[in-house]
Scaffold this motif. Structure first.
Motif, PDB file in Angstrom:
ATOM      1  N   ALA A   1     -17.602  10.886 -42.720  1.00 48.84           N
ATOM      2  CA  ALA A   1     -18.001   9.557 -42.256  1.00 48.84           C
ATOM      3  C   ALA A   1     -16.922   8.514 -42.527  1.00 48.84           C
ATOM      4  N   VAL A   2     -16.009   8.839 -43.431  1.00 51.93           N
ATOM      5  CA  VAL A   2     -14.890   7.946 -43.730  1.00 51.93           C
ATOM      6  C   VAL A   2     -13.628   8.390 -42.989  1.00 51.93           C
ATOM      7  N   SER A   3     -13.320   9.707 -43.044  1.00 49.42           N
ATOM      8  CA  SER A   3     -12.080  10.199 -42.446  1.00 49.42           C
ATOM      9  C   SER A   3     -12.071  10.044 -40.929  1.00 49.42           C
ATOM     10  N   THR A   4     -13.232  10.254 -40.282  1.00 53.86           N
ATOM     11  CA  THR A   4     -13.267  10.157 -38.819  1.00 53.86           C
ATOM     12  C   THR A   4     -12.881   8.756 -38.331  1.00 53.86           C
ATOM     13  N   PRO A   5     -13.511   7.672 -38.826  1.00 57.18           N
ATOM     14  CA  PRO A   5     -13.082   6.343 -38.367  1.00 57.18           C
ATOM     15  C   PRO A   5     -11.663   5.986 -38.800  1.00 57.18           C
ATOM     16  N   VAL A   6     -11.210   6.528 -39.945  1.00 53.09           N
ATOM     17  CA  VAL A   6      -9.832   6.256 -40.378  1.00 53.09           C
ATOM     18  C   VAL A   6      -8.849   6.896 -39.401  1.00 53.09           C
ATOM     19  N   PHE A   7      -9.107   8.171 -39.029  1.00 47.66           N
ATOM     20  CA  PHE A   7      -8.241   8.828 -38.045  1.00 47.66           C
ATOM     21  C   PHE A   7      -8.315   8.113 -36.698  1.00 47.66           C
ATOM     22  N   LEU A   8      -9.510   7.650 -36.326  1.00 44.77           N
ATOM     23  CA  LEU A   8      -9.659   6.917 -35.071  1.00 44.77           C
ATOM     24  C   LEU A   8      -8.854   5.627 -35.096  1.00 44.77           C
ATOM     25  N   ALA A   9      -8.920   4.916 -36.220  1.00 46.14           N
ATOM     26  CA  ALA A   9      -8.141   3.682 -36.357  1.00 46.14           C
ATOM     27  C   ALA A   9      -6.647   3.978 -36.269  1.00 46.14           C
ATOM     28  N   GLY A  10      -6.229   5.102 -36.871  1.00 46.16           N
ATOM     29  CA  GLY A  10      -4.827   5.501 -36.786  1.00 46.16           C
ATOM     30  C   GLY A  10      -4.415   5.792 -35.355  1.00 46.16           C
ATOM     31  N   LEU A  11      -5.312   6.449 -34.610  1.00 46.38           N
ATOM     32  CA  LEU A  11      -5.022   6.769 -33.207  1.00 46.38           C
ATOM     33  C   LEU A  11      -4.904   5.498 -32.373  1.00 46.38           C
ATOM     34  N   VAL A  12      -5.825   4.573 -32.591  1.00 51.81           N
ATOM     35  CA  VAL A  12      -5.769   3.297 -31.873  1.00 51.81           C
ATOM     36  C   VAL A  12      -4.474   2.561 -32.198  1.00 51.81           C
ATOM     37  N   ALA A  13      -4.060   2.602 -33.464  1.00 47.57           N
ATOM     38  CA  ALA A  13      -2.819   1.941 -33.872  1.00 47.57           C
ATOM     39  C   ALA A  13      -1.615   2.555 -33.161  1.00 47.57           C
ATOM     40  N   VAL A  14      -1.619   3.886 -33.025  1.00 51.59           N
ATOM     41  CA  VAL A  14      -0.525   4.564 -32.321  1.00 51.59           C
ATOM     42  C   VAL A  14      -0.455   4.084 -30.869  1.00 51.59           C
ATOM     43  N   PHE A  15      -1.615   4.041 -30.206  1.00 53.49           N
ATOM     44  CA  PHE A  15      -1.635   3.624 -28.806  1.00 53.49           C
ATOM     45  C   PHE A  15      -1.221   2.159 -28.642  1.00 53.49           C
ATOM     46  N   VAL A  16      -1.702   1.301 -29.542  1.00 54.75           N
ATOM     47  CA  VAL A  16      -1.360  -0.118 -29.453  1.00 54.75           C
ATOM     48  C   VAL A  16       0.142  -0.313 -29.647  1.00 54.75           C
ATOM     49  N   LEU A  17       0.704   0.342 -30.660  1.00 57.17           N
ATOM     50  CA  LEU A  17       2.139   0.211 -30.914  1.00 57.17           C
ATOM     51  C   LEU A  17       2.950   0.812 -29.772  1.00 57.17           C
ATOM     52  N   TRP A  18       2.517   1.959 -29.293  1.00 58.75           N
ATOM     53  CA  TRP A  18       3.187   2.622 -28.166  1.00 58.75           C
ATOM     54  C   TRP A  18       3.197   1.697 -26.943  1.00 58.75           C
ATOM     55  N   ARG A  19       2.055   1.101 -26.642  1.00 53.78           N
ATOM     56  CA  ARG A  19       1.941   0.215 -25.475  1.00 53.78           C
ATOM     57  C   ARG A  19       2.795  -1.029 -25.658  1.00 53.78           C
ATOM     58  N   ARG A  20       2.817  -1.544 -26.875  1.00 54.96           N
ATOM     59  CA  ARG A  20       3.581  -2.781 -27.125  1.00 54.96           C
ATOM     60  C   ARG A  20       5.081  -2.531 -27.054  1.00 54.96           C
TER      61      ARG A  20
END
Length: 228
Positions: free
Chosen positions: A71-90
């Motif tokens: 319940a903790v690792s899943t949203p943390v990995f999701l947040a990491g994935l979103v960060a990758v996409f945001v940085l990649w897009r920027r």
């Protein structure tokens, strides 16, 4: 395959050296992939396969060795994935896979891929264990989500890039859930086929699919006037 093979390796051999050796192998094949001057199917899919195994191990180590709840690792990995996409897009202006033609874009791509595997493994276990859905029901929930994405794309609710990456992410918990369902013992709600058998069957399936695809891609184009 990544879920089953990862579980097979860490339960048959000493976990720490197994994870370290897998990490080294993944790093080596990733470096070779990054240095390639063109798309080489065997190298690309070999790298994907290693990501599948190592990404699964990352999620399992986070939970088993570090004691982090799903319940903790899943949203943390999701947040990491979103960060990758945001940085990649920027940085690059797009996350479209058809534009991955440079080393920086490849690095963003592989960072996204490995994070999706880690998150997918954790999400599958979250649904099966924490939410008590079991592996089969949990897998079907993710399949239903995939159907929604397909329908959203078919009706133009989602654009091609968003739909691709959403579906791409969902393949991870789908694969992990059904691999576990087939492999784990009856006491855990599975079919008890074993991780070794599941790994072998899926590796063979990948090899066959790759071989057929490669042969088809190397066939000469039909000449003018040829009807097929």
């Amino acid at each position: 395959m990544g879920e089953a093979l990862s579980d097979f390796l860490v339960t048959r051999f000493a976990p720490v050296p197994t994870v370290l050796i897998t990490a080294v192998l993944f790093a080596v094949i990733l470096i070779v992939q990054l240095r390639a001057d063109r798309y080489r199917p065997w190298l690309y899919w070999g790298t994907v396969s290693m990501v599948g195994v190592f990404g699964t191990m990352v999620a399992d180590v986070t939970h088993v060795a570090l004691g982090v709840p799903y319940a903790v690792s899943t949203p943390v990995f999701l947040a990491g994935l979103v960060a990758v996409f945001v940085l990649w897009r920027r940085v690059e202006g797009t996350v479209d896979v058809h534009t991955i033609t440079s080393i920086p874009r490849q690095l963003f791509y592989w960072a996204a891929v490995i994070t999706t595997f880690a998150m997918g493994t954790a999400a599958g276990d979250l649904a099966a264990s924490t939410f008590h859905l079991g592996y089969l029901s949990g897998g079907l929930v993710f399949v239903a989500a995939m159907i929604v994405v397909v329908l959203a794309r078919a009706t133009a609710v989602l654009g091609p890039v968003t739909a691709f990456w959403t579906a791409y992410v969902l393949t991870r918990p789908i694969g992990a859930s059904f691999a576990d369902y087939i492999a784990v013992p009856h006491s855990r709600g599975g079919l008890d086929a074993g991780t070794g058998l599941v790994s072998a069957v899926l590796l063979i399936a990948i090899a066959i699919a790759f071989t057929v695809s490669w042969k088809n891609s190397t066939q000469p184009a039909p000449s003018a006037g040829t009807v097929r």
